[in-house]
Design an enzyme around this catalytic site. Structure first.
Site, PDB file in Angstrom:
ATOM      1  CE  LYS A 240      -4.249   1.599   2.265  1.00 44.01           C
ATOM      2  NZ  LYS A 240      -5.359   1.177   3.138  1.00 44.01           N
ATOM      3  CG  HIS A 274      -3.357  -0.318  -2.026  1.00 43.90           C
ATOM      4  ND1 HIS A 274      -3.170  -1.435  -1.231  1.00 43.90           N
ATOM      5  CD2 HIS A 274      -4.555   0.182  -1.680  1.00 43.90           C
ATOM      6  CE1 HIS A 274      -4.224  -1.612  -0.461  1.00 43.90           C
ATOM      7  NE2 HIS A 274      -5.088  -0.643  -0.714  1.00 43.90           N
ATOM      8  CG  ASP A 308     -10.614   0.500  -0.254  1.00 37.56           C
ATOM      9  OD1 ASP A 308     -10.213  -0.531  -0.802  1.00 37.56           O
ATOM     10  OD2 ASP A 308      -9.970   1.097   0.621  1.00 37.56           O
ATOM     11  CG  ASP A 338     -10.058  -4.521  -1.341  1.00 33.23           C
ATOM     12  OD1 ASP A 338     -11.034  -4.421  -0.570  1.00 33.23           O
ATOM     13  OD2 ASP A 338      -8.896  -4.264  -0.981  1.00 33.23           O
TER      14      ASP A 338
HETATM   15  C1  RNT Z   1      -6.490  -2.441   2.521  1.00 38.30           C
HETATM   16  C2  RNT Z   1      -6.333  -3.525   1.532  1.00 38.30           C
HETATM   17  C3  RNT Z   1      -6.985  -4.825   1.905  1.00 38.30           C
HETATM   18  C4  RNT Z   1      -8.340  -4.629   2.536  1.00 38.30           C
HETATM   19  C5  RNT Z   1      -9.074  -5.914   2.826  1.00 38.30           C
HETATM   20  C6  RNT Z   1     -10.218  -5.709   3.752  1.00 38.30           C
HETATM   21  O1  RNT Z   1      -6.005  -1.247   2.095  1.00 38.30           O
HETATM   22  O2  RNT Z   1      -6.770  -3.100   0.280  1.00 38.30           O
HETATM   23  O3  RNT Z   1      -7.034  -5.649   0.799  1.00 38.30           O
HETATM   24  O4  RNT Z   1      -9.157  -3.835   1.753  1.00 38.30           O
HETATM   25  O5  RNT Z   1      -8.209  -6.865   3.272  1.00 38.30           O
HETATM   26 ZN    ZN Z   2      -6.842  -4.562  -1.343  1.00 41.47          ZN
END
Ligand code: RNT
Ligand code: ZN
Length: 430
Positions: A240, A274, A308, A338
């Protein structure tokens, strides 16, 4: 059955006729639409269970997302409050998504009974009910350790904690999760992909980046000491750029996990939300594939601070899908979704996102690969761009509608009527 479209009942024969015309238009460009539909049929997306309840999970001692780097905004009514409700919502979503797919679980979604079960005590039996449910519906399961929403994650560090007790706790948790994933993979006779994302990082300027990364390295090596057959489980690691509360430092950065995955034979997970906004995840695919057998994608949509948002058929999704197909890597790339949006009907959010990704893949499968490669030399740039532009106005809609029809799911926007009916019938009573 006829579907409702904008108040007009559209006959399936209408969809089929439009498809036949579209198929001819594609054929004129040397594209086999029928073949593209066949290839799309073989693709499974991994649908993230956590969109259904705002990343809540079903642990007895409910943790909060505070400090996890994740934030879910919105308070749309009707969220799943129990595992039964979540499963019924997932069934409704899958009924509106063409194709055969997978469900992506997080450790916090186990059936833990009346007693609190801490994260370092999670067992395969807590997921037996999920396996039975998935088996019943012809679904396969993927899995994730949950290294957030827990008091032992409140310092901002889990696997990279310099407090050995904390670090060990999370190592044990991930070990439990891999055992669960391996048992799921064995039972369902399909490899269970176990993805690891940790929230570790720091809001403000850290002074010991090196120490945190050394601790994470040590934890990962301890975790992966236990080996399983790749028929049962494969492991991926998700980087990330920053999170809420980890703006200045993220321990599990892209470079860190690239190094780790490539030296240890693990899979890299690229989440579209990310990276820097102008960085292309599509471009990374062919850069990583020569060195790594497989890649996991988390298809998401970043909007300002949030990584997200609900996935739409935007340029990024189209480019990623095109790159997968152009790299002939459909069998090496795992595609998971996701995102979490609590401001709209949560089931509709699943359906909209999944259908958008499938549309992106279908568009990619409807490209004339040989022709495009022929036009790759610089001397053919104008012809190449012109063909890419031309592809944008070919009649894609009827091909997509035909795909939906053949999969017995509503074409066009008709799925929305089902979502609205389910909301009236089920969600409004919660
Ligand atoms: C978080 C990641 C991860 C989560 C999930 C809930 O920044 O993207 O994948 O979204 O594990
Ligand atoms: Zn993710």
């Amino acid at each position: 059955m006829a579907f409702l479209r904008g108040g007009v009942r559209m006959d399936p024969a209408h969809i089929e006729n439009a498809y036949l015309l579209a198929r001819d238009r594609y054929a004129e460009k040397g594209i086999d639409a029928e073949k593209a539909l066949g290839r799309l049929q073989a693709i499974s997306l991994s649908l993230h269970c956590w969109q259904g309840d705002d990343v809540g999970g079903f642990e007895k001692q409910a943790g909060s997302l505070a400090g996890s780097g994740l934030q879910v905004t919105g308070a749309y009514p009707g969220k799943a409050r129990t595992i039964e409700e979540l499963r019924s919502d997932l069934e409704q979503a899958f009924a509106l998504i063409p194709g055969r797919h997978r469900v992506n679980l997080h450790a916090m979604y186990g059936e833990f009974g009346d007693q609190p079960v801490d994260r370092n005590a999670i067992e395969p039996e807590h997921f037996r009910g999920w396996l039975e449910w998935a088996h019943h519906h012809g679904l396969k399961i993927d899995f994730n350790a949950t290294c957030f929403a827990h008091p032992k994650a409140s310092s901002g560090y889990t696997l990279s904690s310099r407090e050995n007790g904390i670090r060990k706790f999370w190592v044990d948790h991930v070990k439990c999760c891999r055992r669960v994933a391996a048992s799921i993979g064995r039972e369902q006779q399909s490899t269970c992909l176990h993805n690891l994302w940790i929230p570790d990082g720091s809001k403000d300027i850290p002074t010991d980046r090196w120490g945190a990364r050394a601790a994470l390295l040590k934890s990962l090596d301890e975790i992966f000491e236990v080996e399983y057959s790749p028929q049962q489980i494969k492991d991926s690691l998700e980087s990330k750029l920053f999170g809420i509360g980890s703006e200045s430092f993220v321990v599990g950065s892209h470079e860190f996990y690239m190094g780790y995955a490539l030296t240890r034979g693990k899979i890299i997970c690229l989440d579209l939300g990310h990276f820097h906004p102008t960085e292309s995840v599509a471009d990374k695919i062919s850069a990583i594939l020569p060195f790594s057998g497989e890649i996991l994608l988390h298809i998401s949509r970043g909007v300002r601070w949030d990584s997200d948002h609900i996935v739409l058929l935007n340029d990024e999704v189209r480019e990623v899908a095109a790159e997968i197909v152009r790299s002939q890597a459909l069998d090496r790339i795992h595609i998971a979704l996701d995102y979490f949006d609590a401001s709209v009907n949560r089931i509709g959010a699943w359906v909209l996102g999944a259908r958008s990704v499938l549309k992106g893949l279908l568009l990619a499968l409807l490209e004339p690969q040989d022709k495009l490669r022929e036009l790759d030399p610089a001397s053919k740039a104008l012809q190449r761009l012109s063909l890419l532009e031309e592809l944008k106005t070919l009649p894609f809609g009827p091909v997509w509608d035909a795909y939906c029809l053949r999969n017995s799911v509503p074409a066009g926007e008709d799925w929305l009527r089902e979502i609205e009916a389910y909301e009236r019938r089920v969600l409004s009573r919660r």
